[in-house]
Each structure stands twice: as structure tokens, then as C-alpha cells.
Design an enzyme around this catalytic site. Structure first.
Site, mmCIF file in Angstrom:
data_model
loop_
_atom_site.group_PDB
_atom_site.id
_atom_site.type_symbol
_atom_site.label_atom_id
_atom_site.label_comp_id
_atom_site.label_asym_id
_atom_site.label_seq_id
_atom_site.Cartn_x
_atom_site.Cartn_y
_atom_site.Cartn_z
ATOM 1 N N LYS A 104 -5.684 2.837 -3.627
ATOM 2 C CA LYS A 104 -6.623 3.361 -1.992
ATOM 3 C C LYS A 104 -5.785 5.104 -2.122
ATOM 4 O O LYS A 104 -6.365 5.428 -1.966
ATOM 5 C CB LYS A 104 -4.876 2.582 -1.408
ATOM 6 N N CYS A 140 1.696 5.390 7.343
ATOM 7 C CA CYS A 140 2.280 4.294 7.694
ATOM 8 C C CYS A 140 3.580 5.738 8.360
ATOM 9 O O CYS A 140 3.042 6.483 8.124
ATOM 10 C CB CYS A 140 2.950 4.844 6.950
ATOM 11 N N ARG A 179 5.655 13.545 9.185
ATOM 12 C CA ARG A 179 4.484 14.341 8.580
ATOM 13 C C ARG A 179 3.858 15.630 9.456
ATOM 14 O O ARG A 179 2.186 14.564 9.291
ATOM 15 C CB ARG A 179 3.779 12.755 8.478
ATOM 16 N N ASP A 207 6.654 5.714 -1.862
ATOM 17 C CA ASP A 207 5.915 3.921 -2.039
ATOM 18 C C ASP A 207 5.875 3.093 -2.716
ATOM 19 O O ASP A 207 5.955 1.632 -2.420
ATOM 20 C CB ASP A 207 4.219 5.033 -2.351
ATOM 21 N N ARG A 267 -4.429 -2.695 5.237
ATOM 22 C CA ARG A 267 -4.254 -1.110 4.418
ATOM 23 C C ARG A 267 -4.321 -1.497 3.955
ATOM 24 O O ARG A 267 -5.585 0.086 3.279
ATOM 25 C CB ARG A 267 -3.383 -0.153 5.574
HETATM 26 C C1 LIG Z 1 -3.286 9.014 1.887
HETATM 27 C C2 LIG Z 1 -2.334 9.298 0.805
HETATM 28 O O1 LIG Z 1 -2.050 9.840 0.034
HETATM 29 N N1 LIG Z 1 -0.890 9.057 0.948
HETATM 30 C C3 LIG Z 1 -0.109 9.813 0.394
HETATM 31 C C4 LIG Z 1 0.730 10.678 0.467
HETATM 32 O O2 LIG Z 1 0.384 10.425 2.084
HETATM 33 P P1 LIG Z 1 0.691 12.652 2.613
HETATM 34 O O3 LIG Z 1 -0.377 13.124 1.365
HETATM 35 O O4 LIG Z 1 0.902 12.328 4.051
HETATM 36 O O5 LIG Z 1 1.751 12.934 2.085
HETATM 37 P P2 LIG Z 1 2.327 14.400 1.395
HETATM 38 O O6 LIG Z 1 2.960 14.205 -0.065
HETATM 39 O O7 LIG Z 1 1.983 15.538 2.127
HETATM 40 O O8 LIG Z 1 4.289 14.772 2.321
HETATM 41 C C5 LIG Z 1 5.678 14.402 1.630
HETATM 42 C C6 LIG Z 1 6.912 15.835 2.744
HETATM 43 O O9 LIG Z 1 6.102 17.076 2.670
HETATM 44 C C7 LIG Z 1 5.504 16.611 4.322
HETATM 45 N N2 LIG Z 1 4.988 17.638 4.583
HETATM 46 C C8 LIG Z 1 3.659 17.339 4.008
HETATM 47 C C9 LIG Z 1 2.272 17.873 5.055
HETATM 48 C C10 LIG Z 1 2.797 19.275 5.574
HETATM 49 O O10 LIG Z 1 2.105 19.806 5.629
HETATM 50 N N3 LIG Z 1 3.632 20.006 6.079
HETATM 51 C C11 LIG Z 1 5.444 18.071 4.840
HETATM 52 O O11 LIG Z 1 6.411 18.727 5.463
HETATM 53 C C12 LIG Z 1 5.965 15.240 4.821
HETATM 54 O O12 LIG Z 1 6.651 15.184 5.980
HETATM 55 C C13 LIG Z 1 6.155 14.584 3.376
HETATM 56 O O13 LIG Z 1 7.939 14.980 4.207
HETATM 57 O O14 LIG Z 1 1.533 10.853 -0.509
HETATM 58 C C14 LIG Z 1 2.498 10.412 -0.123
HETATM 59 C C15 LIG Z 1 4.060 11.089 -1.025
HETATM 60 O O15 LIG Z 1 3.360 11.018 -2.716
HETATM 61 C C16 LIG Z 1 2.464 9.231 -0.189
HETATM 62 O O16 LIG Z 1 3.573 8.341 0.848
HETATM 63 C C17 LIG Z 1 1.601 8.105 0.765
HETATM 64 O O17 LIG Z 1 1.131 7.248 0.706
HETATM 65 C C1 LIG Z 2 2.324 6.123 2.672
HETATM 66 C C2 LIG Z 2 1.527 5.499 3.016
HETATM 67 O O1 LIG Z 2 0.204 5.239 3.033
HETATM 68 P P1 LIG Z 2 -0.414 6.806 3.913
HETATM 69 O O2 LIG Z 2 0.067 7.829 3.373
HETATM 70 O O3 LIG Z 2 -1.533 6.476 4.285
HETATM 71 O O4 LIG Z 2 0.229 6.096 5.461
HETATM 72 C C3 LIG Z 2 2.014 4.685 1.479
HETATM 73 O O5 LIG Z 2 0.178 4.062 1.079
HETATM 74 O O6 LIG Z 2 2.721 3.983 0.774
#
Ligand SMILES: CC(=O)N[C@H]1[C@@H](OP(=O)(O)OP(=O)(O)OC[C@H]2O[C@@H](n3ccc(=O)[nH]c3=O)[C@H](O)[C@@H]2O)O[C@H](CO)[C@@H](O)[C@@H]1O
Ligand SMILES: C=C(OP(=O)(O)O)C(=O)O
Length: 451
Positions: free
Chosen positions: A22, A118, A123, A319, A415
Site C-alpha cells: 500500500k 489513520c 500527524r 503499523d 483502505r
Molecule cells: C501512507 C504512508 O506511507 N503511511 C505510513 C507513513 O505515514 P507518515 O508518512 O504519515 O508517517 P511519518 O513517518 O511521517 O510519521 C512519523 C512520526 O513523525 C511525526 N511527524 C511527521 C511528519 C511531520 O512533518 N512532522 C511530524 O512530527 C508524525 O506525527 C509521527 O509521530 O509512515 C508511518 C510510519 O512508519 C506509517 O505508520 C504509515 O503507514
Molecule cells: C498508518 C497507516 O496508514 P496511513 O498513513 O495511510 O494512515 C498504516 O498503514 O498503518
């Protein structure tokens, strides 16, 4: 919202073909905004997140054809809309990933910041914005929570240090730099397999991106659009297997046994799941070929418990935290989980407690007192992986009357898991899908019987 009815199963066994990832598919599809020639992406899972991302591409003006897990995307002559409204962004988290491809190639975007996905914490996207702003893009946020970004000056390469490891920020930072002349260095990047897959796709398109995993550094040598246009062929890319889906089936086997074969997996990507489970002597795994594995359950003879701490790859993935918590309920000892990635990712705990689990939460730590049998009841899913955990809990539950576990709000699962009900049925699991809430007959407090 759909409701799932799941009946306890003595054992889970069979052969499953794991779908394409995904998260890798979403990043690659979003990045395809940048293409100059048609691309063929295979092993794309037919899941809601992919369909919703394609709706955004359609809104921008893209033409594509998606059938049998193969997605053909054609390059775009003229953008139809730079405004990405809330009703499209709010369906998935990965809607944020279209920001950089659009500004890199077309110079502007206005996008709602109400992205979906999620609901597991705040986030924010401050790190994405930090990287994009540092490169020289102009950014404003409007009252209605719309982010406007445009290029109004020449952009120069930079050294970007992401203060926290973020998958999405790493992806957006790479894509914002690919057309900036010179050498951009991005530090403290995420090195999830899905990031590597994105880089591999972009390199096939002709971009120059170099990764040093050990130092968590990416070097991008900016090139021109003419360079990309000059690569005259249709690019073909196969998305990596979904390691989170594979992990979900591995954990289900660890709980219910007896033996499962998983095809279309990547052994390396699963080490952070397989090593803790084999070290604790909960499962045995046999490598059958370069992309298939057999998992069998052991007999828990060594009274195991587990201690898991979620962190960015290569550590244990957040995850998979809800799913492994279900397994921990059944282990003989007391297990511990520290959730370091998302501050609100324990929403499944309350539902497991309703089924009889003994779990205590303190801040980001959960203590799971094992040796519990989960009993069927009505439970709710709050997000994608909590839905996966609810399924595992329902399959493993036990009751004298063979009751069904009623899983409400189960749409979350669609999803991210392709054909999950069909796959589970193939493993001898009894599962039914209802379109509406179940008008059930209460036979005991909080327990429901199928007539
Ligand atoms: C669509 C996708 O690929 N989703 C994945 C992606 O989500 P996603 O890319 O949203 O997750 P991030 O790796 O960015 O988030 C990690 C942490 O960093 C924080 N953060 C992130 C960005 C930012 O600008 N500021 C900040 O503080 C977030 O709140 C979180 O606590 O990686 C996560 C962590 O492996 C996975 O759980 C999700 O499945
Ligand atoms: C957190 C997840 O997905 P997303 O970042 O798309 O919400 C997930 O795949 O577990």
C-alpha cells in the site's frame, strides 16, 4: 460502514499471495505526476487508498487505466486543477504526497490540509513544509486550512536536515528537489523499504538520487525536464510486496497456527517481524524460495513473553503494533510494548479489554498480562491496523457456544488490505460481511449469536 462477523477458528492454514505494498504504491503513484512518458506500475493493490489517490490524479487531469493490479498512467499535457479540495484529501493520508510532484513539475498547488488516513495522533506536516520552504518555495496557509505553495523565484540546492525521521517528509523532500539544478543533500531520512522502492522508480524515470542508508542521507543531483523527456520509453515498475500485510498473516499464524505459506514476500523486509517471533520461539519459518516462506506455530513450551518497541525501519513497525498486541494476550508471560511513533495508537486496547484482555496503559507503554482467552463480543475498529487486530482477535476468540465476534466499522480494513475476507476464507476462517450494523440477538451481556 460494513460489519464483519468472524467465528473462532481452530487453526489458520493455507497459502496466501501477499499483495503489493500500500505505502509504496501510494508514494509511487503520487510521484507519477512528474512523468514525461507513460508508466506501467504492476503489483498495485486494489484497495480503497489507491482508488482514492487515483481520484485525485483524475481531478488534476490525469488519464490512467487500472486493471488486474496493473496501473498504466499517461503523462499530463495541461493541469485541469491546482486546487485539491478537502473532500478528496480527507480520504487518505497519502494525499499529502502529491504536493512535491505537482510543485516540482508545474510550480504550484493549493491543497486542503485535512488529510485522512489513520487517526492515530496529530500527524502534522511541519517537516514536509520545512524542507519545501528551505528549497525556496513560497508557502501560505489560509483560514480554511488550505496550503498554497508556489515557485516565484529560482530555486537553489540546499542541505536539509529533517529533525525527526518521517516517511512522508522524506518522500516529499526528495520529490521537491529532483528538478533543482545542483546537489541537494537530505539528512536524517527514513529508510523504509517503501522509500527505497520510490527511489528505484524515480531512478528508472531518469532522476539522479543516491541513498546512503547507513548515514540516513540522500543526495539528489537535479536534472532538467529535457533530460527526462529524452528518456524515450515506457517505464515498467513492479511495486514491492506489502510487508505489513505479510506480518499480519504471520502473527495470525503465531496465534492460531498451524501452518501458512506466504508467496510474493521479501524476506529482508520481514526480518524485524520474523526475528523477534522466532527468538521468542513462537514460530518457525522456512524459506521456500526467494519470495516465499512457510510459517508454522510452535507449542509455546518456553513460557514466552515479548518486549517490543516501535521505531522507524529497520526497527519494529508501528503499523504492526496492534496485531502483535493480540498475540501477546495469549502468551504465557507479561509482555510490553512501547509505541514511539504515534501518540494515540492504543485505541484497539479498549476493544481487546472488552474481549477479556488484561492490558494496562501508561503514556506510550502498554503492559499485556498474557494467558488470556479472548471471548467474542461486539467490537469497533478505529483505523486500518486496529481493524486488522480486531480480525485477529475475532479469529482467535473462544466461547462455549461458538459465538461470532461482531466487528463494526470494518470498512477501515478495505483502505489497506486487498481481498482480505477472501484470503482469510482460503485459510479456513469463517467470516461474513454485512453491509449494515447487525441487528443481533443478545444472549449474554455484550455477546451476540447468529440466528
Ligand atoms: C501512507 C504512508 O506511507 N503511511 C505510513 C507513513 O505515514 P507518515 O508518512 O504519515 O508517517 P511519518 O513517518 O511521517 O510519521 C512519523 C512520526 O513523525 C511525526 N511527524 C511527521 C511528519 C511531520 O512533518 N512532522 C511530524 O512530527 C508524525 O506525527 C509521527 O509521530 O509512515 C508511518 C510510519 O512508519 C506509517 O505508520 C504509515 O503507514
Ligand atoms: C498508518 C497507516 O496508514 P496511513 O498513513 O495511510 O494512515 C498504516 O498503514 O498503518
Amino acid at each position: 460502514m460494513k460489519t464483519l462477523l468472524v467465528q473462532e477458528s481452530q487453526k489458520i492454514s493455507g497459502t496466501i499471495n501477499i499483495s503489493g505494498s500500500k505505502n509504496a504504491s501510494l508514494a509511487i503513484i503520487a510521484s507519477a505526476i512528474i512523468i514525461e512518458h507513460p508508466v506501467k506500475i504492476s503489483n498495485v493493490p486494489n484497495i480503497l487508498d489507491v482508488k482514492n489517490l487515483l481520484l485525485i490524479l483524475k481531478h488534476i487531469g490525469f488519464k490512467f487505466h487500472f486493471s488486474k493490479n496493473e496501473l498504466l498512467i499517461y503523462p499530463l499535457d495541461k493541469v485541469q486543477s491546482y486546487l485539491i479540495p478537502r473532500h478528496l484529501t480527507s480520504r487518505l493520508r497519502a494525499s499529502n504526497l502529491i504536493i512535491s510532484p505537482l510543485i516540482s513539475k508545474y510550480g504550484k498547488i493549493k491543497i486542503s490540509q485535512d488529510s485522512g488516513g489513520c487517526n492515530i495522533g496529530a500527524r502534522p506536516i511541519d517537516l514536509h513544509i520545512y524542507a519545501i520552504r528551505k528549497l525556496g518555495y513560497h508557502i501560505t496557509l489560509s483560514d480554511q486550512n488550505y496550503l498554497s505553495i508556489y515557485k516565484n523565484t529560482k530555486l537553489f540546492p540546499q542541505k536539509i536536515h529533517l529533525k525527526k525521521i518521517s516517511v512522508g517528509a522524506t518522500q516529499n523532500a526528495i520529490l521537491a528537489t529532483v528538478y533543482i539544478k545542483g546537489t541537494t543533500i537530505i539528512k536524517n531520512i527514513a529508510i523504509e523499504p517503501e522509500i527505497i522502492d520510490l527511489i528505484s522508480f524515480l531512478c528508472k524515470l531518469g532522476f539522479k538520487i543516491y541513498l546512503n542508508k547507513k548515514s540516513r542521507t540522500i543526495t539528489v543531483r537535479g536534472i532538467t525536464r529535457e533530460h527526462i523527456k529524452a528518456q524515450k520509453h515506457t517505464i515498467v515498475h513492479q511495486v514491492i510486496p506489502d510487508r505489513i500485510e505479510a506480518a499480519t498473516f504471520i502473527i495470525s499464524t503465531a496465534i492460531n497456527g498451524d501452518k501458512i505459506t506466504l508467496n510474493n514476500i521479501n524476506h529482508c523486509h520481514l526480518q524485524n517481524i520474523l526475528i523477534p517471533l522466532t527468538k521468542s520461539q513462537i514460530i518457525r519459518y522456512t524459506k521456500l524460495s526467494k519470495d516465499s516462506v512457510q510459517i508454522s506455530k510452535t507449542e509455546f513450551q518456553f513460557q514466552p513473553s515479548m518486549t517490543i518497541s516501535t521505531k522507524p525501519y529497520p526497527a519494529f513497525p508501528s503499523d504492526v503494533q496492534p496485531q502483535i498486541m493480540v498475540l501477546m494476550c495469549y502468551l504465557n508471560g507479561t509482555s510490553k510494548i512501547t509505541e514511539n511513533v504515534f501518540e494515540q495508537r492504543f485505541q484497539h486496547v479498549y476493544e481487546l479489554q472488552k474481549m477479556g484482555a488484561n492490558i494496562r496503559i501508561k503514556n506510550k507503554k502498554a503492559i499485556i498480562y498474557g494467558k488470556k482467552t479472548l471471548t467474542p463480543t461486539k467490537i469497533q475498529c478505529s483505523n486500518l491496523r486496529s481493524a486488522a487486530a480486531m480480525l485477529l482477535a475475532g479469529i482467535s476468540s473462544k466461547s462455549a457456544n461458538k459465538l461470532y465476534t461482531i466487528i463494526e466499522n470494518a470498512d477501515h480494513i478495505t483502505r489497506g488490505y486487498e481481498n482480505i475476507t477472501e484470503k482469510l476464507r482460503k485459510c479456513s476462517i469463517h467470516i461474513q460481511v454485512l453491509q449494515e450494523k447487525y441487528p443481533s440477538t443478545v444472549i449474554q451481556d455484550n455477546q451476540y449469536l447468529i440466528k
